[in-house]
Scaffold this motif. Structure first.
Motif, PDB file in Angstrom:
ATOM      1  N   GLY A   1       0.813  -1.210   0.000  1.00  0.00           N
ATOM      2  CA  GLY A   1       0.000   0.000   0.000  1.00  0.00           C
ATOM      3  C   GLY A   1       0.844   1.257   0.000  1.00  0.00           C
ATOM      4  O   GLY A   1       2.014   1.237  -0.411  1.00  0.00           O
ATOM      5  N   PRO A   2       0.286   2.366   0.462  1.00  0.00           N
ATOM      6  CA  PRO A   2       0.997   3.640   0.381  1.00  0.00           C
ATOM      7  C   PRO A   2       2.238   3.718   1.261  1.00  0.00           C
ATOM      8  O   PRO A   2       3.058   4.617   1.081  1.00  0.00           O
ATOM      9  N   TRP A   3       2.395   2.782   2.193  1.00  0.00           N
ATOM     10  CA  TRP A   3       3.511   2.894   3.137  1.00  0.00           C
ATOM     11  C   TRP A   3       4.861   2.685   2.466  1.00  0.00           C
ATOM     12  O   TRP A   3       5.866   3.257   2.894  1.00  0.00           O
ATOM     13  N   LEU A   4       4.903   1.896   1.401  1.00  0.00           N
ATOM     14  CA  LEU A   4       6.164   1.751   0.670  1.00  0.00           C
ATOM     15  C   LEU A   4       6.531   3.059  -0.015  1.00  0.00           C
ATOM     16  O   LEU A   4       7.694   3.462  -0.021  1.00  0.00           O
ATOM     17  N   LEU A   5       5.518   3.739  -0.561  1.00  0.00           N
ATOM     18  CA  LEU A   5       5.758   5.051  -1.167  1.00  0.00           C
ATOM     19  C   LEU A   5       6.230   6.046  -0.109  1.00  0.00           C
ATOM     20  O   LEU A   5       7.144   6.847  -0.359  1.00  0.00           O
ATOM     21  N   VAL A   6       5.630   5.996   1.078  1.00  0.00           N
ATOM     22  CA  VAL A   6       6.061   6.883   2.161  1.00  0.00           C
ATOM     23  C   VAL A   6       7.523   6.612   2.514  1.00  0.00           C
ATOM     24  O   VAL A   6       8.315   7.545   2.712  1.00  0.00           O
ATOM     25  N   LEU A   7       7.896   5.334   2.570  1.00  0.00           N
ATOM     26  CA  LEU A   7       9.282   4.968   2.902  1.00  0.00           C
ATOM     27  C   LEU A   7      10.250   5.528   1.862  1.00  0.00           C
ATOM     28  O   LEU A   7      11.295   6.105   2.211  1.00  0.00           O
ATOM     29  N   VAL A   8       9.916   5.381   0.579  1.00  0.00           N
ATOM     30  CA  VAL A   8      10.771   5.901  -0.482  1.00  0.00           C
ATOM     31  C   VAL A   8      10.816   7.429  -0.419  1.00  0.00           C
ATOM     32  O   VAL A   8      11.875   8.048  -0.604  1.00  0.00           O
ATOM     33  N   ALA A   9       9.658   8.049  -0.153  1.00  0.00           N
ATOM     34  CA  ALA A   9       9.603   9.511  -0.066  1.00  0.00           C
ATOM     35  C   ALA A   9      10.477  10.036   1.068  1.00  0.00           C
ATOM     36  O   ALA A   9      11.189  11.041   0.904  1.00  0.00           O
ATOM     37  N   VAL A  10      10.448   9.353   2.203  1.00  0.00           N
ATOM     38  CA  VAL A  10      11.307   9.751   3.322  1.00  0.00           C
ATOM     39  C   VAL A  10      12.770   9.609   2.916  1.00  0.00           C
ATOM     40  O   VAL A  10      13.612  10.459   3.256  1.00  0.00           O
ATOM     41  N   GLY A  11      13.094   8.551   2.158  1.00  0.00           N
ATOM     42  CA  GLY A  11      14.457   8.385   1.668  1.00  0.00           C
ATOM     43  C   GLY A  11      14.894   9.552   0.793  1.00  0.00           C
ATOM     44  O   GLY A  11      16.035  10.021   0.882  1.00  0.00           O
ATOM     45  N   LEU A  12      13.979  10.044  -0.045  1.00  0.00           N
ATOM     46  CA  LEU A  12      14.299  11.196  -0.892  1.00  0.00           C
ATOM     47  C   LEU A  12      14.539  12.446  -0.049  1.00  0.00           C
ATOM     48  O   LEU A  12      15.443  13.240  -0.345  1.00  0.00           O
ATOM     49  N   MET A  13      13.747  12.628   0.995  1.00  0.00           N
ATOM     50  CA  MET A  13      13.935  13.804   1.849  1.00  0.00           C
ATOM     51  C   MET A  13      15.242  13.699   2.636  1.00  0.00           C
ATOM     52  O   MET A  13      15.916  14.711   2.865  1.00  0.00           O
ATOM     53  N   LEU A  14      15.618  12.490   3.022  1.00  0.00           N
ATOM     54  CA  LEU A  14      16.913  12.309   3.686  1.00  0.00           C
ATOM     55  C   LEU A  14      18.049  12.595   2.703  1.00  0.00           C
ATOM     56  O   LEU A  14      19.078  13.172   3.087  1.00  0.00           O
ATOM     57  N   PHE A  15      17.847  12.210   1.431  1.00  0.00           N
ATOM     58  CA  PHE A  15      18.862  12.523   0.432  1.00  0.00           C
ATOM     59  C   PHE A  15      18.972  14.036   0.233  1.00  0.00           C
ATOM     60  O   PHE A  15      20.058  14.549  -0.051  1.00  0.00           O
ATOM     61  N   ALA A  16      17.856  14.732   0.402  1.00  0.00           N
ATOM     62  CA  ALA A  16      17.910  16.199   0.337  1.00  0.00           C
ATOM     63  C   ALA A  16      18.839  16.738   1.417  1.00  0.00           C
ATOM     64  O   ALA A  16      19.651  17.643   1.166  1.00  0.00           O
ATOM     65  N   GLY A  17      18.747  16.166   2.619  1.00  0.00           N
ATOM     66  CA  GLY A  17      19.655  16.568   3.692  1.00  0.00           C
ATOM     67  C   GLY A  17      21.100  16.287   3.331  1.00  0.00           C
ATOM     68  O   GLY A  17      22.005  17.084   3.627  1.00  0.00           O
ATOM     69  N   TYR A  18      21.333  15.144   2.663  1.00  0.00           N
ATOM     70  CA  TYR A  18      22.684  14.822   2.211  1.00  0.00           C
ATOM     71  C   TYR A  18      23.173  15.876   1.213  1.00  0.00           C
ATOM     72  O   TYR A  18      24.328  16.301   1.257  1.00  0.00           O
ATOM     73  N   CYS A  19      22.293  16.299   0.295  1.00  0.00           N
ATOM     74  CA  CYS A  19      22.662  17.311  -0.702  1.00  0.00           C
ATOM     75  C   CYS A  19      23.062  18.625  -0.034  1.00  0.00           C
ATOM     76  O   CYS A  19      24.016  19.289  -0.469  1.00  0.00           O
ATOM     77  N   PHE A  20      22.347  19.007   1.017  1.00  0.00           N
ATOM     78  CA  PHE A  20      22.693  20.245   1.727  1.00  0.00           C
ATOM     79  C   PHE A  20      24.087  20.119   2.353  1.00  0.00           C
ATOM     80  O   PHE A  20      24.887  21.060   2.299  1.00  0.00           O
TER      81      PHE A  20
END
Length: 268
Positions: A241-260
């Protein structure tokens, strides 16, 4: 020294200027903004409240709607243009291994396309759908002689990119691009965690996107292909369900922190 050598030397000196270095670091931070917004848009989609496409175009459109959005977009144009020039200089003048040179060439194209998307939003007001663009390009390629084979090879290449990013995350190879000596132990630990999560998320998205392109080749149906948005929505259609998408989305936001963090500690 020949005229061509003089020109190459001058271009190399221009690419090594402190001004370009600072703008490239601004671009890395802007890259983080895009990934953070894509992650937020993906979470909105997961819970049924998404309006914008969860891709770079949707993220840029979101920035444009902010107060002083046009000013921010011009800053992003300068930053991503500097990133494109930096990666192009690495392709032309850097002492890179063939695989690293190919990666720099791909990044040059990606950053140039982001500049084009930013320019489109500034002039037209909205970016075109990346899903539609992917399908249009796939359709044109399928119409070529041996088009199915070509699209299939491209799809496998995208899957390979996803595997490469996952390997980057698992092995923490991304640390080679950072000035670890300038970091405190705590900062190094945080950057490693952000990098691992981010590269795993990016790898999962690229891998699934590549599978869709391969399916488009096997079925001769360009509608099977899609961009980041279609790929992210596919995660929500799994049995989890949507929780896998949430997990991937959180990964993208963590990658944003890495980019900063990368904008400060990246080797340039």
């Amino acid at each position: 020294m020949t005229t061509a050598q003089n020109a190459r030397a001058a271009a190399r000196r221009a690419a090594d200027t402190p001004a370009l270095d600072r703008l490239a670091r601004v671009g890395l931070a802007c890259r983080g903004v895009l990934y953070a917004l894509i992650g937020v848009l993906a979470i909105q989609i997961a819970f049924g409240s998404g309006g914008e496409q969860a891709d770079k175009g949707g993220a840029i459109t979101t920035v444009a709607e902010l107060p002083f959005g046009s000013v921010l977009l011009w800053v992003m144009v300068a930053g991503f243009a500097a990133l494109a020039l930096w990666q192009a200089s690495e392709v032309l003048f850097g002492h890179l291994r063939p695989l690293d040179r190919a990666e720099a060439a791909c990044k040059t194209v990606v950053y140039a396309l982001i500049v084009f998307t930013l320019w489109s939003v500034l002039t037209v007001g909205r970016a075109a759908s990346e899903d539609q663009k992917s399908q249009d390009v796939t359709g044109k390629l399928l119409d070529l002689p041996a088009g199915q084979l070509l699209v299939g090879v491209i799809g496998l290449g995208i899957v390979g990119l996803g595997v490469y990013w996952i390997r980057q995350g698992v092995t923490k190879k991304f640390r080679e691009e950072l000035e670890l000596g300038r970091m405190s132990p705590r900062t190094r630990s945080v950057m490693e965690k952000l990098g691992v999560a981010g590269y795993l998320a990016r790898g999962a998205i690229a891998g699934l996107a590549g599978i869709f392109v391969v399916q488009a080749a096997l079925t001769h149906d360009p509608d099977k292909a899609g961009g980041i948005d279609a790929t992210l929505r596919a995660f929500a259609d799994t049995p989890v369900g949507p929780w896998l998408l949430v997990l991937v989305a959180v990964g993208l936001m963590l990658f944003a922190g890495y980019c900063f963090g990368e904008s400060r500690y990246r080797r340039t």
